[in-house]
Design a protein around this motif. Structure first.
Motif, mmCIF file in Angstrom:
data_model
loop_
_atom_site.group_PDB
_atom_site.id
_atom_site.type_symbol
_atom_site.label_atom_id
_atom_site.label_comp_id
_atom_site.label_asym_id
_atom_site.label_seq_id
_atom_site.Cartn_x
_atom_site.Cartn_y
_atom_site.Cartn_z
ATOM 1 N N ILE A 161 0.842 -1.193 0.000
ATOM 2 C CA ILE A 161 0.000 0.000 0.000
ATOM 3 C C ILE A 161 0.881 1.248 0.000
ATOM 4 C CG2 ILE A 161 -1.839 -1.234 1.212
ATOM 5 C CD1 ILE A 161 -1.152 0.399 3.717
ATOM 6 N N TYR A 162 0.329 2.314 -0.547
ATOM 7 C CA TYR A 162 1.005 3.608 -0.509
ATOM 8 C C TYR A 162 -0.077 4.674 -0.449
ATOM 9 C CZ TYR A 162 -0.151 4.135 -5.500
ATOM 10 O OH TYR A 162 -0.820 4.251 -6.692
ATOM 11 N N PHE A 163 0.338 5.904 -0.233
ATOM 12 C CA PHE A 163 -0.640 6.985 -0.098
ATOM 13 C C PHE A 163 -0.192 8.167 -0.936
ATOM 14 C CE2 PHE A 163 -2.944 10.522 1.693
ATOM 15 C CZ PHE A 163 -4.157 9.980 2.088
ATOM 16 N N ASP A 164 -0.947 8.432 -2.005
ATOM 17 C CA ASP A 164 -0.648 9.559 -2.886
ATOM 18 C C ASP A 164 -1.950 10.282 -3.203
ATOM 19 O OD1 ASP A 164 0.214 11.383 -4.715
ATOM 20 O OD2 ASP A 164 0.983 9.926 -6.169
ATOM 21 N N GLY A 165 -2.169 11.395 -2.509
ATOM 22 C CA GLY A 165 -3.376 12.175 -2.720
ATOM 23 C C GLY A 165 -3.290 13.155 -3.861
ATOM 24 N N SER A 166 -2.171 13.188 -4.549
ATOM 25 C CA SER A 166 -1.993 14.175 -5.624
ATOM 26 C C SER A 166 -2.702 13.777 -6.911
ATOM 27 C CB SER A 166 -0.504 14.379 -5.918
ATOM 28 O OG SER A 166 0.085 13.205 -6.460
ATOM 29 N N ASP A 167 -2.975 12.485 -7.063
ATOM 30 C CA ASP A 167 -3.675 12.002 -8.258
ATOM 31 C C ASP A 167 -4.484 10.776 -7.856
ATOM 32 O OD1 ASP A 167 -4.572 11.015 -10.691
ATOM 33 O OD2 ASP A 167 -2.685 11.440 -11.741
ATOM 34 N N LEU A 168 -5.807 10.915 -7.797
ATOM 35 C CA LEU A 168 -6.669 9.833 -7.335
ATOM 36 C C LEU A 168 -7.231 9.000 -8.484
ATOM 37 C CD1 LEU A 168 -8.673 11.581 -4.458
ATOM 38 C CD2 LEU A 168 -6.472 10.382 -4.365
ATOM 39 N N SER A 169 -6.693 9.154 -9.661
ATOM 40 C CA SER A 169 -7.210 8.411 -10.803
ATOM 41 C C SER A 169 -6.740 6.959 -10.774
ATOM 42 C CB SER A 169 -6.746 9.057 -12.113
ATOM 43 O OG SER A 169 -5.345 8.919 -12.271
ATOM 44 N N TYR A 170 -7.552 6.085 -11.380
ATOM 45 C CA TYR A 170 -7.130 4.690 -11.519
ATOM 46 C C TYR A 170 -5.893 4.599 -12.404
ATOM 47 C CZ TYR A 170 -6.711 -0.032 -13.195
ATOM 48 O OH TYR A 170 -6.199 -1.255 -13.531
ATOM 49 N N GLU A 171 -5.812 5.469 -13.406
ATOM 50 C CA GLU A 171 -4.680 5.418 -14.328
ATOM 51 C C GLU A 171 -3.356 5.647 -13.605
ATOM 52 O OE1 GLU A 171 -8.320 5.806 -16.443
ATOM 53 O OE2 GLU A 171 -7.492 7.060 -14.835
ATOM 54 N N ALA A 172 -3.350 6.578 -12.647
ATOM 55 C CA ALA A 172 -2.130 6.829 -11.875
ATOM 56 C C ALA A 172 -1.774 5.618 -11.015
ATOM 57 C CB ALA A 172 -2.312 8.066 -10.999
ATOM 58 N N GLU A 173 -2.787 5.028 -10.402
ATOM 59 C CA GLU A 173 -2.542 3.831 -9.594
ATOM 60 C C GLU A 173 -2.029 2.686 -10.469
ATOM 61 O OE1 GLU A 173 -5.044 1.999 -6.045
ATOM 62 O OE2 GLU A 173 -5.900 1.408 -7.981
ATOM 63 N N ASP A 174 -2.615 2.525 -11.628
ATOM 64 C CA ASP A 174 -2.206 1.449 -12.531
ATOM 65 C C ASP A 174 -0.759 1.622 -12.975
ATOM 66 O OD1 ASP A 174 -2.940 -0.939 -14.048
ATOM 67 O OD2 ASP A 174 -2.694 0.327 -15.816
ATOM 68 N N THR A 175 -0.336 2.850 -13.152
ATOM 69 C CA THR A 175 1.066 3.109 -13.500
ATOM 70 C C THR A 175 1.987 2.624 -12.392
ATOM 71 O OG1 THR A 175 0.509 5.013 -14.879
ATOM 72 C CG2 THR A 175 2.752 4.911 -14.016
ATOM 73 N N VAL A 176 1.600 2.885 -11.145
ATOM 74 C CA VAL A 176 2.403 2.421 -10.009
ATOM 75 C C VAL A 176 2.397 0.895 -9.942
ATOM 76 C CG1 VAL A 176 2.591 2.403 -7.489
ATOM 77 C CG2 VAL A 176 2.046 4.533 -8.694
ATOM 78 N N ILE A 177 1.244 0.275 -10.150
ATOM 79 C CA ILE A 177 1.161 -1.189 -10.148
ATOM 80 C C ILE A 177 2.144 -1.780 -11.150
ATOM 81 C CG2 ILE A 177 -0.326 -3.154 -10.738
ATOM 82 C CD1 ILE A 177 -2.700 -1.467 -9.667
ATOM 83 N N LYS A 178 2.189 -1.222 -12.332
ATOM 84 C CA LYS A 178 3.079 -1.731 -13.375
ATOM 85 C C LYS A 178 4.543 -1.510 -13.003
ATOM 86 C CE LYS A 178 -0.339 -1.254 -17.048
ATOM 87 N NZ LYS A 178 -0.824 -0.447 -18.188
ATOM 88 N N ARG A 179 4.842 -0.382 -12.370
ATOM 89 C CA ARG A 179 6.219 -0.128 -11.932
ATOM 90 C C ARG A 179 6.660 -1.167 -10.905
ATOM 91 N NH1 ARG A 179 6.813 5.349 -9.291
ATOM 92 N NH2 ARG A 179 9.010 4.696 -9.224
ATOM 93 N N VAL A 180 5.792 -1.463 -9.958
ATOM 94 C CA VAL A 180 6.128 -2.448 -8.927
ATOM 95 C C VAL A 180 6.293 -3.827 -9.554
ATOM 96 C CG1 VAL A 180 5.333 -3.587 -6.827
ATOM 97 C CG2 VAL A 180 4.993 -1.130 -7.108
ATOM 98 N N ASN A 181 5.406 -4.190 -10.457
ATOM 99 C CA ASN A 181 5.503 -5.500 -11.106
ATOM 100 C C ASN A 181 6.791 -5.641 -11.902
ATOM 101 O OD1 ASN A 181 3.065 -6.322 -10.050
ATOM 102 N ND2 ASN A 181 1.886 -5.861 -11.899
ATOM 103 N N ARG A 182 7.200 -4.558 -12.564
ATOM 104 C CA ARG A 182 8.460 -4.609 -13.320
ATOM 105 C C ARG A 182 9.653 -4.754 -12.386
ATOM 106 N NH1 ARG A 182 5.997 -0.521 -16.559
ATOM 107 N NH2 ARG A 182 7.126 1.098 -15.405
ATOM 108 N N ALA A 183 9.568 -4.155 -11.219
ATOM 109 C CA ALA A 183 10.670 -4.232 -10.264
ATOM 110 C C ALA A 183 10.787 -5.606 -9.625
ATOM 111 C CB ALA A 183 10.503 -3.171 -9.178
ATOM 112 N N LEU A 184 9.671 -6.354 -9.587
ATOM 113 C CA LEU A 184 9.639 -7.668 -8.939
ATOM 114 C C LEU A 184 9.001 -8.689 -9.875
ATOM 115 C CD1 LEU A 184 8.399 -6.290 -5.525
ATOM 116 C CD2 LEU A 184 10.605 -7.444 -5.840
#
Length: 212
Positions: free
Chosen positions: A83-106
């Protein structure tokens, strides 16, 4: 022999009167430090510099139970919740970008990772679960809403490499293998479903009934 294997006297750690919270926190750190894939997740989250980011819940408490009961370390673990907390962008697209970054890292663990921005949970929670959910103040605020107090545990790695655990309700129930309800949310259905699954996987578990 690993630090986790040397951790003595599980019964004592599970007794809130026979040991201190400092001892339990130290035991948790020793266990997590001895599990390579847990450290890989924590290190990746740190290196990605996600805001207010933690590994939480099942990937931690179920790992502890597996160590305590001598089971394979991935026994019963469906996913690792990041989990993380980023109130600067509440869009699903922003969250999905983070999901993909984490998946690429692991990449070797990607199919076991579940990444969620806690700043936007209130936007989809009611549609999924049928009841409202207040906006959270930070990532750790979410732990206070879990169906079981036992599940409310988190960890991260600081910039200096030290492992930082967090458990708002303490760790005695985790080490005592007691599932204890949390009545902050009307989560009885979730609590009972999780309890049934966990009792099947870890028969040593004591489940306190939902009476709230």
């Amino acid at each position: 022999m690993t630090n986790a294997e040397r951790t003595p006297d599980w019964d004592r750690l599970g007794d809130p009167y026979a040991s201190t919270e400092e001892e339990r926190l130290a035991a948790l750190v020793a266990i997590l430090q001895a599990i390579p894939h847990v450290i890989d997740i924590l290190a990746a989250v740190r290196d990605l510099k996600l805001p207010d980011a933690w590994l939480v819940s099942g990937g931690i408490y179920q790992t502890v139970w597996n160590v305590m009961t001598g089971r394979p370390v991935l026994h019963g673990i469906k996913d690792f919740d990041i989990i993380y907390f980023d109130g600067s962008d509440l869009s699903y697209e922003a969250e999905d970008t983070v999901i993909k970054r984490v998946n690429r890292a692991l990449p070797d663990l990607a199919n076991l990772l579940e990444v969620r921005n806690q700043a936007r949970v209130h936007l989809w929670y009611e549609q999924r679960f049928g009841r409202p959910y207040r906006p959270l103040d930070c990532a750790m605020d979410s732990l206070t809403t879990y169906a079981a107090r036992t599940h409310a545990v988190a960890a991260c790695i600081n910039e200096d490499g030290t492992l930082k655990p967090y458990a708002p309700f303490g760790l005695a129930n985790l080490f005592g293998m007691r599932l204890v309800p949390n009545y902050v949310q009307p989560n009885e259905k979730t609590y009972v479903e999780k309890a049934d699954r966990m009792k099947e996987l870890w028969p040593e578990l004591t489940v306190l009934p939902w009476t709230g």
